[in-house]
Design a protein around this motif. Structure first.
Motif, short mmCIF file in Angstrom:
data_model
loop_
_atom_site.label_atom_id
_atom_site.label_comp_id
_atom_site.label_asym_id
_atom_site.label_seq_id
_atom_site.Cartn_x
_atom_site.Cartn_y
_atom_site.Cartn_z
N TYR A 515 55.05 37.77 -15.81
CA TYR A 515 56.33 37.16 -15.45
C TYR A 515 57.06 36.77 -16.74
CZ TYR A 515 59.71 33.79 -13.78
OH TYR A 515 60.88 33.12 -13.54
N GLN A 528 65.16 37.32 -15.72
CA GLN A 528 63.81 37.17 -15.21
C GLN A 528 63.25 38.55 -14.95
OE1 GLN A 528 62.84 34.01 -12.20
NE2 GLN A 528 65.05 33.95 -12.02
N GLY A 529 61.97 38.67 -15.12
CA GLY A 529 61.32 39.94 -14.80
C GLY A 529 59.92 39.68 -14.27
N PHE A 530 59.49 40.51 -13.38
CA PHE A 530 58.13 40.38 -12.86
C PHE A 530 57.52 41.76 -12.74
CE2 PHE A 530 54.97 40.33 -9.50
CZ PHE A 530 54.16 39.30 -9.95
N HIS A 549 60.23 44.34 -11.41
CA HIS A 549 61.53 43.93 -10.88
C HIS A 549 62.21 43.03 -11.91
CE1 HIS A 549 61.05 45.34 -6.65
NE2 HIS A 549 59.82 45.44 -7.11
N HIS A 550 63.51 43.15 -12.00
CA HIS A 550 64.17 42.41 -13.07
C HIS A 550 65.59 42.01 -12.69
CE1 HIS A 550 66.51 46.02 -14.29
NE2 HIS A 550 65.46 46.65 -13.85
N PHE A 551 66.04 40.99 -13.33
CA PHE A 551 67.44 40.56 -13.17
C PHE A 551 67.90 39.94 -14.48
CE2 PHE A 551 70.67 37.37 -12.53
CZ PHE A 551 71.62 38.10 -11.83
N THR A 578 70.27 44.33 -12.80
CA THR A 578 69.32 44.05 -11.73
C THR A 578 68.77 45.36 -11.18
OG1 THR A 578 69.00 42.99 -9.58
CG2 THR A 578 71.19 43.87 -10.00
N ARG A 580 64.77 47.68 -10.24
CA ARG A 580 63.31 47.72 -10.21
C ARG A 580 62.81 49.09 -10.65
NH1 ARG A 580 63.16 51.75 -7.49
NH2 ARG A 580 63.74 52.01 -5.31
N PHE B 175 61.48 42.65 -2.63
CA PHE B 175 60.12 42.58 -3.17
C PHE B 175 59.70 41.12 -3.20
CE2 PHE B 175 57.59 41.59 -6.95
CZ PHE B 175 56.49 42.41 -6.76
N LEU B 193 57.58 34.58 -5.53
CA LEU B 193 58.72 35.06 -6.28
C LEU B 193 59.35 36.15 -5.42
CD1 LEU B 193 59.72 34.35 -9.13
CD2 LEU B 193 58.47 36.33 -9.96
N LYS B 195 62.58 38.79 -4.54
CA LYS B 195 63.72 39.46 -5.18
C LYS B 195 64.32 40.49 -4.25
CE LYS B 195 65.70 41.22 -9.23
NZ LYS B 195 66.57 42.16 -8.60
N THR B 197 66.54 43.55 -4.35
CA THR B 197 66.73 44.42 -5.52
C THR B 197 68.08 44.25 -6.19
OG1 THR B 197 65.35 45.99 -4.36
CG2 THR B 197 66.47 46.81 -6.28
N LEU B 198 69.07 43.87 -5.40
CA LEU B 198 70.42 43.77 -5.97
C LEU B 198 70.79 42.38 -6.46
CD1 LEU B 198 72.40 45.94 -3.39
CD2 LEU B 198 71.61 46.60 -5.66
N TYR B 199 69.93 41.43 -6.24
CA TYR B 199 70.31 40.04 -6.53
C TYR B 199 69.25 39.35 -7.38
CZ TYR B 199 73.85 40.93 -3.09
OH TYR B 199 74.92 41.47 -2.44
N PRO B 200 69.57 38.15 -7.87
CA PRO B 200 68.59 37.45 -8.72
C PRO B 200 67.32 37.06 -7.97
CG PRO B 200 70.77 36.47 -8.94
CD PRO B 200 70.85 37.43 -7.81
N PHE B 201 66.35 36.61 -8.73
CA PHE B 201 65.08 36.16 -8.15
C PHE B 201 65.26 34.83 -7.40
CE2 PHE B 201 63.44 39.02 -11.35
CZ PHE B 201 62.25 39.47 -10.82
#
Lengths: 621, 264
Positions: A515, A528-530, A549-551, A578, A580, B175, B193, B195, B197-201
């Motif tokens: 993370y 953030q990324g996981f 997955h990331h943003f 954003t 994945r 996810f 956590l 998510k 896919t199109l938006y923040p965590f």
């Protein structure tokens, strides 16, 4: 976007496709070089050891990764004749390096792996790492390796992303021969980049010759370094690196950062004298007949890329010497580089020259390292460091001072400001402690500032960069890592956090979760990324499958995330926006001579999908 | 229901439709909305070995908006020690705008401490004076049983990226990664956590406390948007009654009630 595996298969099997031509040429080359064939392969293990942090490469750079690793693996250090400064340069983590250096002091006479492990107490995975880089016998035989790497990409249409063939051979008499052919995505020429290198053994017990492409590494890198990246190394001791004087044949994929010509060195027990001549062409950006910047990307796709390809001719000569007196090594160098265009960054000069002196001195467990470089516009730069190693603690500090207007074209060392080595001073402190058998703690801090304001009337830029890293080994090869770093340069404060958990579910099956979180205060940007994947190795087969997955809401907050991939390739991915990724990798050691690697990846960013298929064949000759 | 309220509702979730992302199970809500660790959540790999058959039924009136009734029904059936199936359906909306979701899932516990699952969702959307729209979504999940106390799970929701409204509106692909830590027999800690896919965590945390033998308390918190939730469950014989509450930054709180019924 349509997934078309049949087209990929066609490409790989060299069938008629619109992309036939480039592969058609390579087909012949692959066919010929696979005919050769005696060297141990180990790429599958390397990936795992990098993943677990046993192998660490300082200032990672995509072009350098493979070259650095294979150079160490192909030229293992002979235990019975090595010394601590050789071991210091190994690309392994600091704690293992410490233990190894201390073990060398008492157990140099060991000559088999069984007693090595029994007496040292190294763990299985530590032994695996050591065995990659160290040998007991200095036997020479005809050997070599071929790396064949192909990457295909499917976005709007199927295209070759990269292909690379690399050959390295060692003869029983000690000659090293290497070469590479490489083509990047969308490049028109199949052989967009190629080079070769020949390195002699010690002739008449005194002379060594290099021809073709070679790398010249000197001291701490104030004048000559191979890696244009300059950030603080992940490995603490990497920031105290002093390579001494090294000229080495180069068969890597970096199209610009190497010399092309020849070198000759005369070596005796206490001294060596060398000289080199290079005339290589480099990429650069030219405006009105003046070089505005060097271009190290190696991509030649756009008209502008092609126009500036190999435009800058760099003719460099140098002469130097180094002396070894017990634990003291001193080196001196004078060099000159001439260019066919004026360089904007160097006050429109087309000639640069300078001299440098480095030292390496070891007193018991304390190391004194440093370099002073003097550019012939009467400006100087220096790096001085002191470092202490014991079996549980390593600590050191490093002072750097790059006078304004100091001139270095290929220099690179730890720094924060500007792309060239000038107008900066800094103090770096590092400590690594093995708290107990299972817990390791690392701390670093760097305080830096400019010497004079970068612009008239403005204040002096300064900042701090510090971090903490904690690793705790858990049961059965599981571990937990935590990293925190903070950079404060007055304009903004950036905090980065990373957590990693590797858990062994059953024998040969690991679950790895990572993370990442980065935030920049003031601008409210964050990312953030996981990443989660499973990895397994059963006999000669190994595979990994997972997702990331990331943003990120700003390009200033891009994430740099490790994803398992093809061994010996650079597997850090840059994530922005954003989206994945899904990835799966498979490796198989077919026999003692051949390893095959396959990687399939799908990325999706803002609903834009890309597919990648990568194939690498590693054949020992 | 006024369309403006409907739009407000949809925007509040940052998605095109509320399908699946709106949890309706009162126990899940009380536990911070963590959907990848609960047998009646979205993760088909979550295995419940305590009971042969479990039923659940939940009701809520989202944000107290008039006529916005939501129902959720589910059945979890353990075929044997290693296999189970889940059947779920839920309904959100009124006569003007109505979403129905039907879900069937299968989970398989492997010989290693891992279970995997797959589920198929059928989405049905009806809006007054418009044609009814349908779509199918495929989800998959994995549960890792690290030891007796810690479970981790990953959920891949709508991996086939289903579209609705004449293939113009994308249903959310999402996810989730969850960690359940049973600290002791009284206290359980959950985190997730999440998510789209199109938006923040989104980060979610939940706690479950077995205060007495038949009483459980839940608390939870979600970030982005920030929400707090809590609930209480009372178990009598094979029936468990749950009531929970979830806050919202702009809209009124939502109350959930539900019950679960078990057959050994």
């Amino acid at each position: 976007m349509v997934f078309r595996p049949s087209e990929w298969l066609k490409l790989l099997s060299f069938q008629n496709t619109p992309f036939q031509r480039p592969f058609d040429h390579l087909k012949g080359v692959v066919g010929i070089i696979i005919l050769f064939c005696n060297m141990n392969l180990s790429a599958i293990n390397i990936n795992q050891l990098i993943e677990d942090g046993y192998i660490v490469i300082n200032n990672e750079n995509e072009q350098e990764y493979e070259e650095i690793l294979t150079n160490f693996v192909d030229n293992p250090i002979v235990w019975t004749v090595t010394n601590s400064s050789q071991l210091e340069q190994l690309p392994i983590n600091d704690f293992l390096k410490n233990s190894l250096i201390h073990f060398l002091k008492s157990m140099r006479e060991i000559s088999d792996w069984e007693s090595f492990q029994t007496k040292s107490g190294f763990s299985e995975i530590e032994m695996e790492t050591i065995q990659l880089f160290i040998t007991f016998e200095d036997k020479k035989y005809l050997s070599g390796k071929v790396y064949n790497f192909n990457s295909l990409q499917d976005e709007d249409e199927l295209a070759i992303n990269k292909n690379l063939i690399r050959l390295k051979m060692d003869t029983p008499t000690g000659w090293n021969i290497g070469g590479i052919i490489e083509r990047d995505q969308d490049e028109i020429h199949v052989f967009d980049h190629f080079n070769f290198s020949i390195q002699s053994p010690l002739l008449f017990d005194r002379l060594k010759i290099n021809l073709g492409s070679f790398r010249f590494k000197w001291g701490t890198g104030l004048f000559f370094n191979t890696n244009p990246m300059n950030m603080i190394s992940n490995s603490g001791s990497g920031n105290f690196y002093n390579v001494g004087a090294k000229i080495q044949g180069y068969s890597g994929s970096d199209e610009n950062n190497h010399f092309l010509g020849g070198s000759i060195s005369y070596q005796s027990k206490v001294a060596s004298i060398f000289t080199f001549y290079s005339m290589n062409n480099m990429d650069c950006n030219i405006e009105d007949g003046i070089v505005t910047s060097a271009d190290y990307s190696g991509y030649h796709v756009s008209e502008n890329d092609l126009k500036n390809h190999n435009k800058l001719k760099n003719i460099s000569t140098g002469i130097g010497s180094s002396f070894h007196i017990k634990e003291l090594q001193i080196g001196m160098l004078v060099y000159n580089s001439n260019f066919n265009y004026q360089l904007e960054d160097f006050y429109r000069k087309n000639s640069l020259s300078g001299s440098s002196m480095f030292h390496n001195y070891q007193y018991r467990d304390i190391y004194f390292k440093g370099e002073i470089a003097y550019s012939f516009n009467q400006k100087y730069a220096m790096v001085q460091s002191i470092f202490y190693r014991s079996s549980r603690i390593q600590t050191g500090c490093n002072f750097r001072y790059f006078q304004p207007e100091f001139q270095s074209f290929s220099g690179s060392t730890i720094r924060h400001f500007s792309s060239s080595l000038e107008n900066e001073k800094g103090f770096y402190y590092y400590m690594g402690v093995r708290i107990n058998q299972s817990t390791k703690l690392t701390l670093f801090s760097d305080i830096y500032s400019r010497i004079i304001p970068s612009e008239k009337g403005s204040g002096i830029d300064k900042g701090t960069y510090s971090g903490i890293y904690l690793k705790r080994n858990l049961k059965s090869k599981s571990y937990l890592e935590f990293k925190l770093s903070r950079k404060n340069d007055l304009l903004s404060v950036k905090n980065s956090y990373a957590v990693k958990l590797k858990h062994r579910l059953v024998r040969n099956l690991d679950l790895i979760n990572r993370y990442y979180f980065t935030e920049i205060f003031d601008t409210n940007n964050n990312s953030q990324g996981f990443s989660s994947y499973i990895s397994s190795k059963i006999r000669e087969h190994s595979f990994s499958v997972g997702t990331t997955h990331h943003f990120s809401n700003s390009s200033t907050c891009n994430l740099y995330v490790y994803e398992p991939g093809i061994p010996l390739r650079y597997n850090m991915v840059t994530l922005s926006g954003t989206g994945r990724n899904y990835f799966t990798n498979y490796s198989c050691q077919i026999n003692k001579q051949t390893e095959i690697f396959l990687s399939v990846k799908q990325t999706s960013k803002s609903q834009q999908d890309k597919y990648f298929l990568q194939l690498q064949l590693l054949v020992a000759l | 229901m006024k369309r403006s309220l409907l739009i407000l509702l949809i925007l509040s979730f940052n998605l095109f439709g509320a399908f699946e992302l709106q949890q309706l199970n009162s126990e899940i809500i009380g536990n911070g909305g963590i959907c990848s660790l609960h047998p009646f959540g979205n993760n088909p790999a979550v295995f419940s070995t305590d009971h042969k058959i479990s039923f659940t039924s939940n009701y809520t009136n989202l944000f107290g908006i008039k006529d916005l009734h939501c129902w959720d029904f589910g059945m979890h059936y353990n075929l044997n020690d290693n296999n189970s199936i889940l059947i779920k359906s839920n309904s959100v909306g009124d006569k003007v705008y109505h979403e129905n979701t039907f879900n069937i899932g299968y989970s398989w516990r492997l010989n290693i401490p891992v279970s995997i699952g797959i589920s198929l969702s059928y989405y049905n959307l009806s809006v007054e004076k418009f044609e009814t729209e349908n779509s199918f979504g495929l989800s998959a999940g994995i549960c890792y049983f690290l030891n007796e106390q810690v479970t981790m799970s990953t959920l891949f929701g709508n991996v086939n990226r289903p579209k609705i409204c004449k293939n113009e509106e994308l249903l959310p692909e999402y996810f989730a990664f969850g960690v359940k830590w049973q600290i002791n027999r009284f206290f359980e800690l959950n985190s997730e956590l999440f998510k789209d896919t199109l938006y923040p965590f989104n980060s979610r945390f939940g706690t479950k406390v077995n205060l007495y033998r038949n009483i459980q308390f839940f608390t939870g918190i979600q970030t982005n948007p920030d929400r707090f939730s809590g609930g209480v469950a009372i178990q009598m014989f094979n029936i468990k009654f749950i009531s929970s509450l979830q806050t919202h930054l702009k809209l009124p709180h939502t109350y959930y009630i539900g019950c679960q019924f078990y057959l050994k």
